[in-house]
Design an enzyme around this catalytic site. Structure first.
Site, PDB file in Angstrom:
ATOM      1  N   ASP A  33      15.748  27.927  35.798  1.00 59.40           N
ATOM      2  CA  ASP A  33      17.126  27.653  36.191  1.00 59.40           C
ATOM      3  C   ASP A  33      17.093  27.034  37.599  1.00 59.40           C
ATOM      4  OD1 ASP A  33      19.939  27.811  36.070  1.00 59.40           O
ATOM      5  OD2 ASP A  33      19.982  29.835  36.848  1.00 59.40           O
TER       6      ASP A  33
ATOM      7  N   LYS B 117      17.129  24.079  32.990  1.00 56.92           N
ATOM      8  CA  LYS B 117      18.486  23.641  33.329  1.00 56.92           C
ATOM      9  C   LYS B 117      18.381  22.807  34.593  1.00 56.92           C
ATOM     10  CE  LYS B 117      21.225  27.617  32.372  1.00 56.92           C
ATOM     11  NZ  LYS B 117      21.990  28.726  32.999  1.00 56.92           N
TER      12      LYS B 117
HETATM   13  P1  IMP Z   1      15.660  30.969  38.380  1.00 52.56           P
HETATM   14  O1  IMP Z   1      14.881  31.772  39.376  1.00 52.56           O
HETATM   15  O2  IMP Z   1      17.026  30.620  38.894  1.00 52.56           O
HETATM   16  O3  IMP Z   1      14.922  29.755  37.861  1.00 52.56           O
HETATM   17  O4  IMP Z   1      16.028  31.916  37.188  1.00 52.56           O
HETATM   18  C1  IMP Z   1      15.137  32.350  36.348  1.00 52.56           C
HETATM   19  C2  IMP Z   1      15.614  33.538  35.559  1.00 52.56           C
HETATM   20  O5  IMP Z   1      17.030  33.735  35.530  1.00 52.56           O
HETATM   21  C3  IMP Z   1      15.208  33.278  34.143  1.00 52.56           C
HETATM   22  O6  IMP Z   1      13.875  33.663  33.918  1.00 52.56           O
HETATM   23  C4  IMP Z   1      16.206  34.087  33.372  1.00 52.56           C
HETATM   24  O7  IMP Z   1      15.723  35.400  33.230  1.00 52.56           O
HETATM   25  C5  IMP Z   1      17.456  34.072  34.211  1.00 52.56           C
HETATM   26  N1  IMP Z   1      18.389  33.048  33.711  1.00 52.56           N
HETATM   27  C6  IMP Z   1      18.665  31.852  34.264  1.00 52.56           C
HETATM   28  N2  IMP Z   1      19.566  31.175  33.544  1.00 52.56           N
HETATM   29  C7  IMP Z   1      19.850  31.946  32.481  1.00 52.56           C
HETATM   30  C8  IMP Z   1      20.725  31.782  31.334  1.00 52.56           C
HETATM   31  O8  IMP Z   1      21.424  30.765  31.125  1.00 52.56           O
HETATM   32  N3  IMP Z   1      20.747  32.812  30.459  1.00 52.56           N
HETATM   33  C9  IMP Z   1      20.004  33.944  30.618  1.00 52.56           C
HETATM   34  N4  IMP Z   1      19.183  34.130  31.656  1.00 52.56           N
HETATM   35  C10 IMP Z   1      19.118  33.144  32.589  1.00 52.56           C
END
Ligand code: IMP
Ligand code: MG
Length: 174
Positions: free
Chosen positions: A101, A129
């Site tokens: 994300d 994303k």
């Molecule tokens: P990041 O550190 O922002 O890249 O987020 C990573 C973590 O956030 C992922 O491994 C997911 O566990 C959670 N996450 C991010 N977006 C989503 C979503 O749309 N649905 C469910 N979990 C999400």
């Protein structure tokens, strides 16, 4: 069964792509010492399906990561809630993640793993994303790109629930 979650990526489409990713990894790691490292909890269904398409004598391990934040966004402050069970020194690691994300969780994990002297580390993520990216993440094996919507199912949760859905869905606004 899950009327509140409309289908974004169907079970059939998911399974076909997971198979392709598995076959590609099997090809690329035929002569390597592969460790699949799943990021809990979101990876559990993806990793279970993926590893069965990689017909190599690989090892599986898991790391539990948790980022402080609210229910639908991460703060970037990551902590390890459960560590690997074996050293990865000299191994060829493929990190198996549900979704990249902001990229902050992967950045933290890649830095942490680097200190353990693996031979190589690559990232396999079912989803990304890009619209929400804060730090650029190179994803070596990517399933699908999704828009800026909160997705659930096939391992991904909303407030701890819906991980067991067979498809990737979007929760209808209550
Ligand atoms: P990041 O550190 O922002 O890249 O987020 C990573 C973590 O956030 C992922 O491994 C997911 O566990 C959670 N996450 C991010 N977006 C989503 C979503 O749309 N649905 C469910 N979990 C999400
Ligand atoms: Mg995750």
């Amino acid at each position: 069964m899950f009327e509140e979650a409309k289908v974004l990526i169907s079970e059939e489409v998911l399974q076909a792509r997971v198979r392709e990713l598995g076959l590609q990894i099997a090809k690329d790691y035929a002569d390597k010492d592969l460790v699949l490292l799943g990021v809990l909890k979101g990876c559990f269904l993806f990793m279970a399906d993926l590893c069965r398409h990689i017909e190599l004598p690989l090892a599986c391990d898991f790391v539990g990561l948790s980022s402080y934040g609210d229910r639908t966004s991460s703060s970037g402050v990551v902590r390890i809630t459960s560590d690997l069970t074996r050293p990865i020194e000299g191994k060829d690691v493929v990190v198996v993640e549900d979704i990249v994300d902001t990229g902050l969780t992967m950045k933290y994990l890649m830095e942490n793993l680097g200190q353990r002297k693996p031979r190589s580390v690559k990232i396999c993520s079912l989803l990304e994303k890009p619209s929400r990216s804060v730090v650029p993440t190179h994803i070596d094996y990517l399933g699908f790109t999704v828009e800026d919507v909160f997705v659930i199912g096939y391992g991904l949760d909303y407030d701890g629930r819906y991980r067991n859905m067979r498809y990737i869905g979007v929760l209808d606004a209550p």
